[in-house]
Motif scaffolding. Structure first.
Motif, PDB file in Angstrom:
ATOM      1  N   LYS A 314       0.827  -1.211   0.000  1.00 37.79           N
ATOM      2  CA  LYS A 314       0.000   0.000   0.000  1.00 37.79           C
ATOM      3  C   LYS A 314       0.865   1.267   0.000  1.00 37.79           C
ATOM      4  CE  LYS A 314      -4.248  -1.831   1.971  1.00 37.79           C
ATOM      5  NZ  LYS A 314      -5.205  -1.824   3.051  1.00 37.79           N
ATOM      6  N   ASP A 315       1.826   1.304  -0.898  1.00 35.81           N
ATOM      7  CA  ASP A 315       2.732   2.442  -1.088  1.00 35.81           C
ATOM      8  C   ASP A 315       3.602   2.764   0.125  1.00 35.81           C
ATOM      9  OD1 ASP A 315       1.837   2.808  -3.672  1.00 35.81           O
ATOM     10  OD2 ASP A 315       0.196   4.130  -3.043  1.00 35.81           O
ATOM     11  N   LYS A 316       3.701   1.837   1.034  1.00 34.83           N
ATOM     12  CA  LYS A 316       4.558   2.075   2.190  1.00 34.83           C
ATOM     13  C   LYS A 316       5.661   1.015   2.213  1.00 34.83           C
ATOM     14  CE  LYS A 316       4.422   3.094   7.058  1.00 34.83           C
ATOM     15  NZ  LYS A 316       3.845   2.766   8.326  1.00 34.83           N
ATOM     16  N   SER A 317       6.878   1.448   2.517  1.00 35.32           N
ATOM     17  CA  SER A 317       8.005   0.507   2.542  1.00 35.32           C
ATOM     18  C   SER A 317       8.216  -0.033   3.950  1.00 35.32           C
ATOM     19  CB  SER A 317       9.276   1.200   2.087  1.00 35.32           C
ATOM     20  OG  SER A 317       9.151   1.537   0.742  1.00 35.32           O
ATOM     21  N   TYR A 318       8.539  -1.295   4.028  1.00 34.17           N
ATOM     22  CA  TYR A 318       8.838  -1.945   5.308  1.00 34.17           C
ATOM     23  C   TYR A 318      10.236  -2.534   5.203  1.00 34.17           C
ATOM     24  CZ  TYR A 318       3.914  -1.353   6.260  1.00 34.17           C
ATOM     25  OH  TYR A 318       2.682  -0.796   6.454  1.00 34.17           O
ATOM     26  N   LEU A 319      11.089  -2.176   6.152  1.00 34.22           N
ATOM     27  CA  LEU A 319      12.469  -2.655   6.122  1.00 34.22           C
ATOM     28  C   LEU A 319      12.702  -3.702   7.210  1.00 34.22           C
ATOM     29  CD1 LEU A 319      15.372  -2.178   4.879  1.00 34.22           C
ATOM     30  CD2 LEU A 319      15.778  -0.761   6.887  1.00 34.22           C
ATOM     31  N   PHE A 320      13.356  -4.781   6.827  1.00 34.57           N
ATOM     32  CA  PHE A 320      13.699  -5.841   7.774  1.00 34.57           C
ATOM     33  C   PHE A 320      15.205  -6.051   7.718  1.00 34.57           C
ATOM     34  CE2 PHE A 320       9.506  -6.437   6.076  1.00 34.57           C
ATOM     35  CZ  PHE A 320       8.737  -6.581   7.211  1.00 34.57           C
ATOM     36  N   ALA A 321      15.775  -6.395   8.856  1.00 34.56           N
ATOM     37  CA  ALA A 321      17.216  -6.671   8.892  1.00 34.56           C
ATOM     38  C   ALA A 321      17.427  -8.035   9.521  1.00 34.56           C
ATOM     39  CB  ALA A 321      17.938  -5.599   9.700  1.00 34.56           C
ATOM     40  N   MET A 322      18.336  -8.802   8.923  1.00 33.42           N
ATOM     41  CA  MET A 322      18.653 -10.107   9.510  1.00 33.42           C
ATOM     42  C   MET A 322      20.152 -10.192   9.781  1.00 33.42           C
ATOM     43  SD  MET A 322      17.964 -13.991   8.182  1.00 33.42           S
ATOM     44  CE  MET A 322      19.549 -14.412   7.517  1.00 33.42           C
ATOM     45  N   ASN A 323      20.480 -10.656  10.961  1.00 33.50           N
ATOM     46  CA  ASN A 323      21.871 -10.898  11.324  1.00 33.50           C
ATOM     47  C   ASN A 323      22.401 -11.986  10.380  1.00 33.50           C
ATOM     48  OD1 ASN A 323      24.169 -12.052  12.630  1.00 33.50           O
ATOM     49  ND2 ASN A 323      23.517 -11.113  14.550  1.00 33.50           N
ATOM     50  N   GLY A 324      23.392 -11.659   9.566  1.00 33.00           N
ATOM     51  CA  GLY A 324      23.908 -12.591   8.560  1.00 33.00           C
ATOM     52  C   GLY A 324      24.718 -13.730   9.144  1.00 33.00           C
ATOM     53  N   GLN A 325      24.887 -13.694  10.460  1.00 32.47           N
ATOM     54  CA  GLN A 325      25.629 -14.765  11.125  1.00 32.47           C
ATOM     55  C   GLN A 325      24.699 -15.680  11.931  1.00 32.47           C
ATOM     56  OE1 GLN A 325      27.802 -13.535  14.562  1.00 32.47           O
ATOM     57  NE2 GLN A 325      29.464 -14.993  14.218  1.00 32.47           N
ATOM     58  N   THR A 326      23.777 -15.060  12.710  1.00 29.85           N
ATOM     59  CA  THR A 326      22.922 -15.861  13.595  1.00 29.85           C
ATOM     60  C   THR A 326      21.518 -16.107  13.028  1.00 29.85           C
ATOM     61  OG1 THR A 326      22.038 -13.931  14.752  1.00 29.85           O
ATOM     62  CG2 THR A 326      24.087 -14.869  15.620  1.00 29.85           C
ATOM     63  N   GLY A 327      21.095 -15.277  12.073  1.00 27.86           N
ATOM     64  CA  GLY A 327      19.771 -15.450  11.471  1.00 27.86           C
ATOM     65  C   GLY A 327      18.659 -14.718  12.195  1.00 27.86           C
ATOM     66  N   LYS A 328      18.989 -13.920  13.206  1.00 30.44           N
ATOM     67  CA  LYS A 328      17.947 -13.173  13.922  1.00 30.44           C
ATOM     68  C   LYS A 328      17.404 -12.070  13.013  1.00 30.44           C
ATOM     69  CE  LYS A 328      17.066 -10.632  18.158  1.00 30.44           C
ATOM     70  NZ  LYS A 328      17.661  -9.934  19.298  1.00 30.44           N
ATOM     71  N   LEU A 329      16.077 -12.089  12.808  1.00 28.91           N
ATOM     72  CA  LEU A 329      15.466 -11.111  11.894  1.00 28.91           C
ATOM     73  C   LEU A 329      14.521 -10.186  12.649  1.00 28.91           C
ATOM     74  CD1 LEU A 329      14.407 -11.568   8.321  1.00 28.91           C
ATOM     75  CD2 LEU A 329      12.654 -10.717   9.849  1.00 28.91           C
ATOM     76  N   VAL A 330      14.597  -8.901  12.340  1.00 29.29           N
ATOM     77  CA  VAL A 330      13.716  -7.919  12.983  1.00 29.29           C
ATOM     78  C   VAL A 330      13.143  -6.969  11.937  1.00 29.29           C
ATOM     79  CG1 VAL A 330      14.993  -7.967  15.175  1.00 29.29           C
ATOM     80  CG2 VAL A 330      15.552  -6.252  13.457  1.00 29.29           C
ATOM     81  N   GLY A 331      12.056  -6.320  12.297  1.00 28.75           N
ATOM     82  CA  GLY A 331      11.431  -5.341  11.401  1.00 28.75           C
ATOM     83  C   GLY A 331       9.985  -5.157  11.801  1.00 28.75           C
ATOM     84  N   ASP A 332       9.537  -3.926  11.779  1.00 31.99           N
ATOM     85  CA  ASP A 332       8.163  -3.639  12.203  1.00 31.99           C
ATOM     86  C   ASP A 332       7.159  -3.992  11.108  1.00 31.99           C
ATOM     87  OD1 ASP A 332       9.332  -2.804  14.472  1.00 31.99           O
ATOM     88  OD2 ASP A 332       9.130  -0.658  14.069  1.00 31.99           O
ATOM     89  N   LEU A 333       6.006  -4.482  11.542  1.00 30.19           N
ATOM     90  CA  LEU A 333       4.945  -4.902  10.620  1.00 30.19           C
ATOM     91  C   LEU A 333       3.702  -4.038  10.829  1.00 30.19           C
ATOM     92  CD1 LEU A 333       5.431  -8.720  11.195  1.00 30.19           C
ATOM     93  CD2 LEU A 333       5.784  -7.566   9.018  1.00 30.19           C
ATOM     94  N   PRO A 334       2.834  -3.948   9.810  1.00 30.63           N
ATOM     95  CA  PRO A 334       1.616  -3.135   9.981  1.00 30.63           C
ATOM     96  C   PRO A 334       0.583  -3.819  10.889  1.00 30.63           C
ATOM     97  CG  PRO A 334       1.594  -4.224   7.855  1.00 30.63           C
ATOM     98  CD  PRO A 334       2.909  -4.561   8.475  1.00 30.63           C
TER      99      PRO A 334
END
Lengths: 363, 64
Positions: A314-334
């Motif tokens: 819906k024209d809004k960007s969501y950014l997620f980041a994942m630790n490239g070593q441990t695989g922990k992923l974070v990012g806010d969701l609507p």
């Protein structure tokens, strides 16, 4: 022609090489060759040195001829791809990228010379597929996530970035005063007697923090970078440019002094909490006064692996980041607000009925 | 009326907990993960008694 960048090409077939996390080697997708990091490092050492010297020469010539502020347009820099000659337009902090025309992995050695050379690197351990799978898993089990988001949100971009981090070794000297109470309750006749003994409790000492990471890139959102911690430092290596091919890398644009404040706030909070943990045997304990002095004993510069995934909905960007070593992923969701209010209403009615039944049973 | 207020509080708590699941990127306020086992040295410990307060509450043994 002298070039400011180095292409990491397969020594056998000259196709682009990339660092493969799971094997810890540089591999060629075309001929299947794989090479140790040290081997490639030695092979490209001379090319990197020449590229850095060319860049340095170009920079000094530019400084002589061009008035200040004219050398770089809007914080961008351009390089020439040594393989196909295409012009690579990069941010002025870009240190590794790939040519959009020939696909060759490109490292800009000049960004890592002298004082700007990182001390350490944690190589990527997880591949792009793992990042995409982790994002799908991140969507699951979230009741208030709009169902349409799961179906319609499409992945715009997935990129592996070596993010510049400062690692702080900081010593905190703390003296904290607490208002503590020791409370006892007894019943005498038809009276409840609450006796509170009040104390002034002091705890002082030192707390040594080791390798607190803080990202030195203004392009990276601090909340995402903080939330993918911790990294496993046991797998940290001495820095080598041979870990970069196939990924993006940035040079820091916020120095350690700029980043120190964020680290100091965290150290101060933790030092007070640690001193509070030393206070035992009381019913309550409140901080009345805290004096914490901090001393940065050592600051190291490291490149840490991060997968960045961006989706659009819906024209809004969501950014997620994942630790490239441990695989922990974070990012806010609507949030699905219709679901939220319906759930609130439903739960209120449900709990109200339940409370009514319990009250009737107990009366 | 009390049961309705309790129900609203519980429902809000559950909803906020579920909403919190959607927010995972937050600035860290603590650094205790980076303290080594031998990194804490307590050099000052003082517990000074100040005074005692006594509060007496009447117990209402009738219906609430």
């Amino acid at each position: 022609m002298a070039t400011q960048v180095t292409n990491y090409q397969c020594p056998t077939c000259t196709a682009p090489l990339h660092f493969d996390g799971p094997s810890g080697k540089l591999v060629c997708d075309y001929c299947g060759g794989s090479y140790e990091v040290a081997e490639i490092e030695a092979m490209f050492a001379e090319a990197n040195k020449k590229a850095a010297q060319t860049a340095q020469k170009a920079e000094s010539e530019k400084n002589e001829d061009v008035p200040e502020g004219w050398g770089t347009e809007e914080g961008m820099k351009s390089y020439s791809c040594p393989s196909c000659g295409a012009e690579l337009i990069c941010d002025e902090t870009t240190a590794a990228t790939s040519c959009p025309y020939c696909g060759n992995t490109t490292v800009i050695p000049h960004q890592f010379t002298g004082t700007r050379r990182p001390d350490y690197v944690i190589p990527f351990k997880l591949e792009k597929d793992a990042a995409v799978a982790a994002l799908k898993k991140h969507y699951k089990g979230k009741f208030l996530l709009p169902r349409a988001f799961m179906k319609e949100a499409h992945l715009d971009e997935v990129k592996g970035v070596y993010v510049p981090f400062w690692l702080f070794d900081t010593k905190a000297t703390a003296r904290v005063v607490f208002d503590a109470t020791d409370e006892s309750v007894r019943v005498s006749g038809d009276e409840r007697i609450i006796t509170s003994k009040h104390y002034k409790v002091t705890r002082g000492g030192t707390v040594e923090f080791e390798r607190i990471p803080v990202d030195g890139s203004s392009k990276m959102p601090d909340a995402h970078m903080d939330s993918i911690e911790p990294f496993n430092y046991e797998e940290m290596k001495e820095f080598s440019m041979a870990y970069l091919p196939g990924f993006l890398a940035d040079k820091y644009d916020q120095d350690e002094k700029t980043c120190a404040q964020r680290v100091h706030d965290r150290c101060r909070n933790s030092a007070v909490e640690i001193m509070k943990d030393q206070v035992t045997g009381y019913t309550s304990c409140i901080v009345a006064d805290a004096k914490v002095s901090l001393e940065d004993q050592r600051v190291k510069y490291a490149l840490l692996p991060v997968w960045l995934l961006s989706t659009k909905w819906k024209d809004k960007s969501y950014l997620f980041a994942m630790n490239g070593q441990t695989g922990k992923l974070v990012g806010d969701l609507p949030v699905d607000w219709t679901r939220f209010w319906l759930l609130l209403l439903g739960l209120t009615v449900g709990f109200w009925l339940l409370a009514g039944v319990i009250m009737q049973l107990t009366s | 009326m009390i049961s309705l207020i309790i129900a609203i509080i519980l429902a809000v708590m559950v909803c906020l907990m579920l909403k919190g699941q959607l927010r995972t990127a937050v600035i860290k306020k603590q650094a205790d993960t980076y303290v080594e086992d031998r990194g804490i040295h307590v050099t000052e410990k003082e517990d000074r008694y100040l005074h005692t307060t006594v509060v007496r509450q009447k117990i209402n043994r009738g219906k609430d």
